[in-house]
Design an enzyme around this catalytic site. Structure first.
Site, PDB file in Angstrom:
ATOM      1  N   SER A  87       0.809  -1.218   0.000  1.00  0.00           N
ATOM      2  CA  SER A  87       0.000   0.000   0.000  1.00  0.00           C
ATOM      3  C   SER A  87       0.840   1.265   0.000  1.00  0.00           C
ATOM      4  O   SER A  87       0.299   2.366   0.067  1.00  0.00           O
ATOM      5  CB  SER A  87      -0.951  -0.018   1.198  1.00  0.00           C
ATOM      6  OG  SER A  87      -0.236  -0.283   2.368  1.00  0.00           O
ATOM      7  N   THR A 189      -1.815   3.663   4.099  1.00  0.00           N
ATOM      8  CA  THR A 189      -0.930   4.815   4.124  1.00  0.00           C
ATOM      9  C   THR A 189      -0.022   4.761   5.331  1.00  0.00           C
ATOM     10  O   THR A 189      -0.482   4.412   6.409  1.00  0.00           O
ATOM     11  CB  THR A 189      -1.784   6.106   4.242  1.00  0.00           C
ATOM     12  OG1 THR A 189      -2.711   6.112   3.180  1.00  0.00           O
ATOM     13  CG2 THR A 189      -0.936   7.358   4.225  1.00  0.00           C
ATOM     14  N   THR A 207       1.817   6.981   0.164  1.00  0.00           N
ATOM     15  CA  THR A 207       0.896   5.889  -0.148  1.00  0.00           C
ATOM     16  C   THR A 207       0.855   5.593  -1.643  1.00  0.00           C
ATOM     17  O   THR A 207       1.186   6.459  -2.460  1.00  0.00           O
ATOM     18  CB  THR A 207      -0.535   6.265   0.314  1.00  0.00           C
ATOM     19  OG1 THR A 207      -1.393   5.128   0.211  1.00  0.00           O
ATOM     20  CG2 THR A 207      -1.126   7.381  -0.521  1.00  0.00           C
ATOM     21  N   ARG A 217      -6.939   9.019 -10.082  1.00  0.00           N
ATOM     22  CA  ARG A 217      -7.495   9.333  -8.752  1.00  0.00           C
ATOM     23  C   ARG A 217      -6.376   9.777  -7.781  1.00  0.00           C
ATOM     24  O   ARG A 217      -5.311   9.188  -7.721  1.00  0.00           O
ATOM     25  CB  ARG A 217      -8.198   8.095  -8.210  1.00  0.00           C
ATOM     26  CG  ARG A 217      -8.825   8.253  -6.812  1.00  0.00           C
ATOM     27  CD  ARG A 217      -7.906   7.778  -5.721  1.00  0.00           C
ATOM     28  NE  ARG A 217      -8.560   7.792  -4.409  1.00  0.00           N
ATOM     29  CZ  ARG A 217      -7.930   7.589  -3.272  1.00  0.00           C
ATOM     30  NH1 ARG A 217      -6.640   7.354  -3.254  1.00  0.00           N
ATOM     31  NH2 ARG A 217      -8.584   7.607  -2.126  1.00  0.00           N
ATOM     32  N   VAL A 218      -6.676  10.819  -7.037  1.00  0.00           N
ATOM     33  CA  VAL A 218      -5.762  11.295  -6.006  1.00  0.00           C
ATOM     34  C   VAL A 218      -6.512  11.260  -4.674  1.00  0.00           C
ATOM     35  O   VAL A 218      -7.671  11.679  -4.600  1.00  0.00           O
ATOM     36  CB  VAL A 218      -5.298  12.740  -6.310  1.00  0.00           C
ATOM     37  CG1 VAL A 218      -4.549  13.342  -5.128  1.00  0.00           C
ATOM     38  CG2 VAL A 218      -4.406  12.754  -7.553  1.00  0.00           C
ATOM     39  N   GLY A 219      -5.864  10.763  -3.659  1.00  0.00           N
ATOM     40  CA  GLY A 219      -6.505  10.684  -2.340  1.00  0.00           C
ATOM     41  C   GLY A 219      -6.121  11.853  -1.449  1.00  0.00           C
ATOM     42  O   GLY A 219      -5.732  12.927  -1.916  1.00  0.00           O
ATOM     43  N   ASP A 220      -6.229  11.599  -0.163  1.00  0.00           N
ATOM     44  CA  ASP A 220      -5.931  12.647   0.816  1.00  0.00           C
ATOM     45  C   ASP A 220      -4.436  12.832   1.073  1.00  0.00           C
ATOM     46  O   ASP A 220      -3.992  13.917   1.479  1.00  0.00           O
ATOM     47  CB  ASP A 220      -6.606  12.306   2.154  1.00  0.00           C
ATOM     48  CG  ASP A 220      -6.116  10.956   2.693  1.00  0.00           C
ATOM     49  OD1 ASP A 220      -6.030  10.001   1.904  1.00  0.00           O
ATOM     50  OD2 ASP A 220      -5.820  10.864   3.895  1.00  0.00           O
ATOM     51  N   THR A 240      -5.150   7.968   7.716  1.00  0.00           N
ATOM     52  CA  THR A 240      -5.065   6.778   6.880  1.00  0.00           C
ATOM     53  C   THR A 240      -6.483   6.304   6.609  1.00  0.00           C
ATOM     54  O   THR A 240      -7.404   6.637   7.345  1.00  0.00           O
ATOM     55  CB  THR A 240      -4.237   5.682   7.592  1.00  0.00           C
ATOM     56  OG1 THR A 240      -4.156   4.539   6.722  1.00  0.00           O
ATOM     57  CG2 THR A 240      -4.852   5.265   8.909  1.00  0.00           C
ATOM     58  N   GLY A 241      -6.640   5.539   5.551  1.00  0.00           N
ATOM     59  CA  GLY A 241      -7.973   5.037   5.234  1.00  0.00           C
ATOM     60  C   GLY A 241      -8.514   5.667   3.972  1.00  0.00           C
ATOM     61  O   GLY A 241      -7.754   6.113   3.106  1.00  0.00           O
ATOM     62  N   GLY A 243      -9.407   7.963   1.513  1.00  0.00           N
ATOM     63  CA  GLY A 243      -8.990   9.341   1.306  1.00  0.00           C
ATOM     64  C   GLY A 243     -10.123  10.290   0.989  1.00  0.00           C
ATOM     65  O   GLY A 243     -10.083  11.472   1.378  1.00  0.00           O
TER      66      GLY A 243
HETATM   67  N1  GLY Z   1      -5.486   7.432   2.411  1.00  0.00           N
HETATM   68  C1  GLY Z   1      -4.895   7.152   1.169  1.00  0.00           C
HETATM   69  C2  GLY Z   1      -5.791   7.231   0.038  1.00  0.00           C
HETATM   70  O1  GLY Z   1      -7.004   7.237   0.179  1.00  0.00           O
HETATM   71  O2  GLY Z   1      -5.294   7.265  -1.058  1.00  0.00           O
END
Ligand code: GLY
Length: 327
Positions: A87, A189, A207, A217-220, A240-241, A243
């Site tokens: 991950s 993450t 991550t 796609r881009v996360g948090d 984490t989790g 995003g």
């Molecule tokens: N927390 C990482 C993501 O959602 O990409």
């Protein structure tokens, strides 16, 4: 940092490590000095999930007098380089086109920030993020621009997709059912925060994001204030989790602001999780926060059972099960 700031920062710590502040012309200066003299610095490293090796690497930096910034970069590079960590970094699970794309961000105690997103083919996105922070006038570079920048700075282009992640992806394609598994494909993450011997706080977050996400796609994690945030006067937080849930609540910034208002790290993490629970569909998602404050107090909270984190203080590293809202 300019020379004057460096001087003030250096002179703000006595030979025995007691923090003092520059009080000339300050209203309430005497009280402030007394408050700071009575505060002890507690060097600390905290990170999400079972990242004991990352904490140890970061702690070695702190122990030898290194900065919290060097510590968090060194620490999170451990899972970034680990092909078995699916991950983060090298070996991360790919998106639904079979491409591994990486997100990372870093902040130092001066409030400087650097970030990369949708970066491909580079093993250590956190180090690229640090170079963005230190060697560009910007905060964030994405995609091919981030990659070009990394290559220009001497980073090597490699294939991030390991045989294991490729095999799993081939299996996933048979159904192409997109439902990231809580604490596995959402076990995603490493966020790390550290306090060094000067009492300065830095943070890093890196991550490969959600497995089989849409391409692009881009996360948090690369978003300053969502995946991670540090304010050296107050503390730091990392997420984490899922995003998307963190992005919609700008979670890490919220945790730090709640600590500014007087909450403990645990209370602030819990309140940030409760915001998600009040306003979003949370049944099938995991989000966990970790936080530290300037005094070296720490805490964490998650939506679901199964979130854990690692804390290192006084040379002792412990894996702790995070408290959670829902079984
Ligand atoms: N927390 C990482 C993501 O959602 O990409």
């Amino acid at each position: 940092m300019n020379t004057r700031r460096k001087f003030i920062k250096k002179s703000a710590v006595t030979a025995v490590g007691i923090p003092l502040i520059n009080v000339s012309n300050c209203y309430g200066a005497q009280q402030e000095v007394e408050k700071n003299i009575s505060k002890k610095i507690i060097p600390t490293v905290i990170s999400t999930w079972e990242n004991q090796k990352a904490n140890e690497a970061a702690w070695n930096v702190i122990k030898s007098g290194g900065s919290s910034l060097d510590a968090v970069e060194t620490g999170v590079k451990v899972p970034e380089a680990d092909p078995e960590d699916q991950s983060v970094g090298y070996g991360g699970r790919p998106d639904r086109k079979g491409i591994v794309t990486l997100d990372a961000c870093i902040m130092n105690a001066d409030g400087d920030a650097g970030s990369v997103s949708f970066l491909q083919g580079i093993k250590h996105p956190i180090s690229v993020a640090r170079k963005v922070m230190e060697e560009t006038p910007h905060v964030m570079l994405v995609g091919s621009g981030a990659e070009r920048f990394a290559l220009a700075k001497g980073f090597e282009k490699i294939n991030l997709l390991t045989d294991l992640s490729k095999r799993e992806f081939e299996d996933w394609k048979k159904t192409s059912k997109y439902k990231p598994v809580i604490n596995i494909e959402q076990h995603d993450t490493i966020g790390m925060l550290a306090i060094d011997k000067n009492g300065d706080i830095a943070g890093a977050c890196t991550t490969s994001g959600l497995a089989y996400k849409m391409h692009g796609r881009v996360g948090d994690s690369p978003i300053i204030g969502a995946g991670m945030f540090v304010d050296n006067e107050i503390g730091g937080a990392a997420a984490t989790g899922m995003g998307e849930a963190v992005l919609k609540s700008l979670g890490s910034f919220l945790v730090v602001e709640l600590m500014r208002q007087g909450r403990t790290p645990f209370e602030a993490c819990k309140e940030a999780v409760m915001r998600i629970i009040k306003k979003q569909q949370f049944g099938d998602i995991q989000v966990g926060y970790i936080a530290i404050n300037k005094e070296g107090e720490y805490g964490a909270f998650a939506i679901q059972q199964g979130f854990n984190y690692v804390i290192t203080q006084k040379g002792q590293t412990q894996l702790i099960d995070g408290q959670f809202f829902k079984k």
